[in-house]
Design a protein around this motif. Sequence first.
Motif, PDB file in Angstrom:
ATOM      1  N   ILE A   1       9.509  -0.142  -5.897  1.00 29.38           N
ATOM      2  CA  ILE A   1       7.597   0.034  -5.516  1.00 29.38           C
ATOM      3  C   ILE A   1       7.139  -0.413  -7.310  1.00 29.38           C
ATOM      4  CG2 ILE A   1       6.113   0.641  -3.863  1.00 29.38           C
ATOM      5  CD1 ILE A   1       7.717   1.502  -1.623  1.00 29.38           C
ATOM      6  N   TYR A   2       6.842   0.916  -7.436  1.00 29.08           N
ATOM      7  CA  TYR A   2       6.020   1.204  -8.564  1.00 29.08           C
ATOM      8  C   TYR A   2       6.717   0.268 -10.021  1.00 29.08           C
ATOM      9  CZ  TYR A   2       3.930   3.229 -12.384  1.00 29.08           C
ATOM     10  OH  TYR A   2       2.941   3.621 -13.059  1.00 29.08           O
ATOM     11  N   LYS A   3       8.126  -0.306 -10.061  1.00 28.22           N
ATOM     12  CA  LYS A   3       8.762  -1.018 -10.656  1.00 28.22           C
ATOM     13  C   LYS A   3       8.207  -2.516 -10.328  1.00 28.22           C
ATOM     14  CE  LYS A   3      12.929  -2.423 -12.354  1.00 28.22           C
ATOM     15  NZ  LYS A   3      13.785  -2.823 -12.114  1.00 28.22           N
TER      16      LYS A   3
ATOM     17  N   TYR B   1      14.191   7.552  -0.622  1.00 28.25           N
ATOM     18  CA  TYR B   1      12.812   7.780  -0.504  1.00 28.25           C
ATOM     19  C   TYR B   1      12.244   7.820  -2.077  1.00 28.25           C
ATOM     20  CZ  TYR B   1       7.873   9.434  -0.218  1.00 28.25           C
ATOM     21  OH  TYR B   1       6.364   9.665  -0.436  1.00 28.25           O
ATOM     22  N   GLU B   2      12.801   8.388  -2.491  1.00 26.50           N
ATOM     23  CA  GLU B   2      12.799   8.434  -4.361  1.00 26.50           C
ATOM     24  C   GLU B   2      13.460   7.429  -5.134  1.00 26.50           C
ATOM     25  OE1 GLU B   2      14.245  11.753  -6.336  1.00 26.50           O
ATOM     26  OE2 GLU B   2      12.929  11.846  -7.353  1.00 26.50           O
TER      27      GLU B   2
ATOM     28  N   THR C   1       1.131  -0.568   0.069  1.00 25.92           N
ATOM     29  CA  THR C   1      -0.064   0.141   0.110  1.00 25.92           C
ATOM     30  C   THR C   1       0.780   1.047  -0.050  1.00 25.92           C
ATOM     31  OG1 THR C   1       0.200  -0.366   2.330  1.00 25.92           O
ATOM     32  CG2 THR C   1      -1.684  -1.362   1.278  1.00 25.92           C
ATOM     33  N   GLY C   2       0.225   2.083  -0.035  1.00 21.90           N
ATOM     34  CA  GLY C   2       1.002   3.513   0.375  1.00 21.90           C
ATOM     35  C   GLY C   2       1.424   4.318  -1.215  1.00 21.90           C
ATOM     36  N   PRO C   3       1.627   5.735  -1.163  1.00 22.34           N
ATOM     37  CA  PRO C   3       1.806   6.508  -2.036  1.00 22.34           C
ATOM     38  C   PRO C   3       2.459   5.833  -3.567  1.00 22.34           C
ATOM     39  CG  PRO C   3       3.037   7.520  -0.330  1.00 22.34           C
ATOM     40  CD  PRO C   3       1.980   6.129   0.048  1.00 22.34           C
ATOM     41  N   ALA C   4       3.656   4.841  -3.366  1.00 24.00           N
ATOM     42  CA  ALA C   4       4.192   4.817  -4.497  1.00 24.00           C
ATOM     43  C   ALA C   4       3.466   3.718  -5.786  1.00 24.00           C
ATOM     44  CB  ALA C   4       5.275   4.035  -4.088  1.00 24.00           C
ATOM     45  N   ILE C   5       3.012   2.769  -4.885  1.00 28.78           N
ATOM     46  CA  ILE C   5       2.577   2.050  -5.623  1.00 28.78           C
ATOM     47  C   ILE C   5       0.797   2.128  -6.410  1.00 28.78           C
ATOM     48  CG2 ILE C   5       1.001   1.260  -3.858  1.00 28.78           C
ATOM     49  CD1 ILE C   5       2.626  -1.799  -6.540  1.00 28.78           C
ATOM     50  N   ARG C   6       0.751   3.679  -5.965  1.00 30.27           N
ATOM     51  CA  ARG C   6      -0.773   3.627  -6.623  1.00 30.27           C
ATOM     52  C   ARG C   6      -0.109   5.061  -7.860  1.00 30.27           C
ATOM     53  NH1 ARG C   6      -2.341   5.362  -1.529  1.00 30.27           N
ATOM     54  NH2 ARG C   6      -2.153   7.330  -1.202  1.00 30.27           N
TER      55      ARG C   6
END
Lengths: 264, 264
Positions: free
Chosen positions: B259-261, B252-253, B224-229
């Motif tokens: 995570i996104y990848k 963080y970046e 969950t969290g901002p990165a996956i979205r």
Amino acid sequence: MAIIDKDKYSIVLIGAGNLATNLGKALKSKGFHIVQVYSRTRESASKLATLLNADTTTSLEEVREDADLYIVSLSDSAFEKLVPEITKGKNKGLFVHTAGSIPMSIWEGYTDHGGVFYPMQTFSRSREVNFTRIPVFLEANDDRDLQILSYIASELSSKVHIISSEQRKVLHLSAVFACNFTNHMYALADHLLRKYDIPFDVMLPLIDETTQKAHQLSPKEAQTGPAIRYDKNVINKHLELLADEPAIQELYERISQSIYKEGK
Amino acid sequence: MAIIDKDKYSIVLIGAGNLATNLGKALKSKGFHIVQVYSRTRESASKLATLLNADTTTSLEEVREDADLYIVSLSDSAFEKLVPEITKGKNKGLFVHTAGSIPMSIWEGYTDHGGVFYPMQTFSRSREVNFTRIPVFLEANDDRDLQILSYIASELSSKVHIISSEQRKVLHLSAVFACNFTNHMYALADHLLRKYDIPFDVMLPLIDETTQKAHQLSPKEAQTGPAIRYDKNVINKHLELLADEPAIQELYERISQSIYKEGK
């Protein structure tokens, strides 16, 4: 005496995602009345409304104007755009949002009864959480609003805190590290194990112990592994093993550097 | 019938660090006899030997030559240099090391009875661990040696696995992600919270739930969290908040990108 009468207090949920679903269910189980659920899509609205025995709408214009409390749980970007529409025509109710990173001031100019109701937890639709242990962080300008929110929050949770928008921002950021990034470390371990047909389950005792340690030692005291010892020998073997995974290899190197730096 | 007689089976510990301490205590509690503890420093050797009711030495030349089992638990680099000295003059005993990232072949040319006894856990001196739940990964060339190690390991733990050096390397690397790097994510959260006088304890329910989820969902499903979205709005706010912490900001970046990848 309770500050509000649960039977006469009506709550509208704006949003039907994981957080809204978990929060709505917890509120209902404590005897609160969710009268309406708004979601952009019919399917999400109906699914949650059925659980809560509430009406549904997919149009913000159709949201009831007479509710006592509006709990807004939308994506940050959608919410920021929709504040005027959400508050329009509703002069009586109290408005709260559930976002870690949005200041309370977002309500300014739209309502005098704005606040924040931020339950800090990771919500997945497929997993029911025990709300009692979830810390809830509250904020409101108006004293009575804050009393109402404190009452509702303490019906759900034993950990209710009143904090500023500034502190909440840091909490949310820290939660990203402690939860989202932690889970990604599990995901990378899973990714590597899969390549060698080792089931992720073998990691669970280690993961459990790492968590247990966090209850007893500070993270700095609890740190173990090659990076904190600056064991170049092991680190280099690991980097070699990651030769065909350049992105993970770079992450390994950078996190190791960060561990060494933080440990000094 | 047990393959060895505990009363007549003598064990020497080479090394007195966190792992040796925890392993030695677990062995003793199951009725095994640790006859001698070697450590480079007198203090460490004595501390552990007292707990185990064993002799001590700080010289490898004085290590007994008649023991049945030598458990070597030194830093990887020290161990790699000391293999000849450790095995010298001891033709009878079985030698195992406890390192995740060192292959069994390290014993080749020095003894025909070399093996590996790798308990995968994070050991801190100040915290006693329950050995029963720790997976132990074994390796040996000789069948009888493997039977002996299996017997000893299953006295200590309910999770005993026989795996190759290659698989063990990947396990160890994955454990660095799932444990050491995870703990560092806690450390970074702690670092950020301290700046705003928020106690780390508020994170514990979230940390516990993140771990609990790993028992039920795959890490990919649990993310969950901002990165996956890919919620640029929240991510940018967090990066801004980290403006005075460039190293943490970069981490963080990069973790968010990962995570996104991984989520795609």
